[in-house]
Design a protein around this motif. Structure first.
Motif, short mmCIF file in Angstrom:
data_model
loop_
_atom_site.label_atom_id
_atom_site.label_comp_id
_atom_site.label_asym_id
_atom_site.label_seq_id
_atom_site.Cartn_x
_atom_site.Cartn_y
_atom_site.Cartn_z
N ALA A 195 26.99 0.82 -23.56
CA ALA A 195 26.73 0.59 -22.13
C ALA A 195 25.31 0.10 -21.91
N ALA A 196 24.36 0.70 -22.64
CA ALA A 196 22.97 0.29 -22.49
C ALA A 196 22.77 -1.14 -23.00
N LEU A 197 23.38 -1.45 -24.13
CA LEU A 197 23.26 -2.81 -24.66
C LEU A 197 23.92 -3.81 -23.73
N ASN A 198 25.05 -3.45 -23.16
CA ASN A 198 25.76 -4.33 -22.25
C ASN A 198 24.94 -4.56 -20.98
N ALA A 199 24.25 -3.54 -20.52
CA ALA A 199 23.44 -3.68 -19.31
C ALA A 199 22.28 -4.64 -19.54
N ASP A 200 21.78 -4.67 -20.77
CA ASP A 200 20.66 -5.56 -21.11
C ASP A 200 21.10 -6.96 -21.51
N ALA A 201 22.38 -7.14 -21.80
CA ALA A 201 22.86 -8.42 -22.32
C ALA A 201 23.00 -9.45 -21.21
N VAL A 202 22.76 -10.68 -21.58
CA VAL A 202 22.98 -11.79 -20.67
C VAL A 202 24.35 -12.37 -21.02
N PRO A 203 25.30 -12.31 -20.09
CA PRO A 203 26.64 -12.80 -20.41
C PRO A 203 26.62 -14.29 -20.76
N SER A 204 27.40 -14.62 -21.76
CA SER A 204 27.56 -16.03 -22.13
C SER A 204 29.03 -16.32 -22.23
N SER A 205 29.36 -17.60 -22.30
CA SER A 205 30.77 -17.96 -22.39
C SER A 205 31.37 -17.52 -23.71
N ALA A 206 30.55 -17.37 -24.76
CA ALA A 206 31.06 -16.99 -26.08
C ALA A 206 31.33 -15.49 -26.17
N ALA A 207 30.58 -14.68 -25.44
CA ALA A 207 30.74 -13.22 -25.51
C ALA A 207 30.93 -12.67 -24.12
N PRO A 208 32.14 -12.24 -23.79
CA PRO A 208 32.38 -11.73 -22.43
C PRO A 208 31.61 -10.44 -22.19
N ALA A 209 31.12 -10.27 -20.98
CA ALA A 209 30.41 -9.03 -20.62
C ALA A 209 31.43 -7.90 -20.54
N ASP A 214 33.65 13.84 -30.78
CA ASP A 214 33.50 13.44 -29.38
C ASP A 214 32.04 13.14 -29.05
N GLY A 215 31.13 13.93 -29.61
CA GLY A 215 29.70 13.68 -29.39
C GLY A 215 29.26 12.33 -29.92
N ILE A 216 29.73 11.99 -31.10
CA ILE A 216 29.37 10.69 -31.70
C ILE A 216 29.96 9.55 -30.88
N ILE A 217 31.21 9.70 -30.48
CA ILE A 217 31.85 8.66 -29.66
C ILE A 217 31.10 8.50 -28.34
N GLY A 218 30.72 9.62 -27.74
CA GLY A 218 29.95 9.56 -26.50
C GLY A 218 28.62 8.84 -26.69
N TYR A 219 27.96 9.12 -27.81
CA TYR A 219 26.69 8.47 -28.12
C TYR A 219 26.86 6.96 -28.22
N PHE A 220 27.87 6.51 -28.98
CA PHE A 220 28.08 5.07 -29.14
C PHE A 220 28.53 4.42 -27.84
N THR A 221 29.24 5.15 -27.01
CA THR A 221 29.62 4.62 -25.70
C THR A 221 28.38 4.39 -24.85
N GLU A 222 27.45 5.35 -24.90
CA GLU A 222 26.19 5.19 -24.16
C GLU A 222 25.38 4.02 -24.71
N VAL A 223 25.33 3.89 -26.03
CA VAL A 223 24.59 2.77 -26.64
C VAL A 223 25.22 1.44 -26.21
#
Length: 155
Positions: free
Chosen positions: A117-131, A106-115
């Motif tokens: 979320a952080a990457l998604n927050a920094d990402a610029v949505p494009s038509s090829a990759a949905p946010a 659960d700790g590892i899954i939580g860590y990757f979920t946070e990662v």
């Protein structure tokens, strides 16, 4: 060597106190102490609980013969590796993850979920990759990709 001595050997190998060992199999601490001091022998149901909880071979526990631990079940993982074409590294990573306690998983899954979320927050949505707005969106996208891969493989 008695079964009580092997129980003590197992408990020490696992670095558990008598209380921790007892809690894991649902008995009282003094029951474990009585086994270890050869005052009592465990009944068959307790032997089964110990073997199941700690992946111990029953033959070793009862007689001292053979290996202490049962081999880890790998048939399902082997089938998954073949089906999905897993690399050796991916196979090892999955095997090690599955061998972790549920709390660590659960700790590892939580860590990757946070990662994610952080990457998604920094990402610029494009038509090829949905946010992906949430963990649910991530799971839905992974499910969609898996279904597409299965459909393509079926053709």
């Amino acid at each position: 060597m008695s079964i009580g001595i092997r129980i003590k050997q197992l408990r020490r190998y696992l670095d558990l106190t008598q209380q921790e060992f007892a809690d894991r199999i649902g008995v009282r601490r003094n029951t474990i102490a009585n086994y270890e001091t050869k005052r009592n022998n465990p009944v068959d149901s307790v032997v089964s609980l110990i073997c199941r909880e700690f992946s111990v071979r029953e033959e070793w526990l009862r007689t001292g013969e053979g290996e202490m631990f049962a081999p880890a079940p790998s048939a399902a993982l082997d089938a998954l590796a073949k089906e999905r074409g897993l690399s050796h590294g991916a196979y090892i990573a999955i095997e090690k993850f599955l061998n972790l306690s549920p709390e660590l998983q659960d700790g590892i899954i939580g860590y990757f979920t946070e990662v994610a979320a952080a990457l998604n927050a920094d990402a610029v949505p494009s038509s090829a990759a949905p946010a992906l707005e949430s963990a649910e969106d991530l799971h839905a996208e992974l499910d969609r990709q898996l279904a597409a891969e299965k459909e393509a493989a079926a053709k």
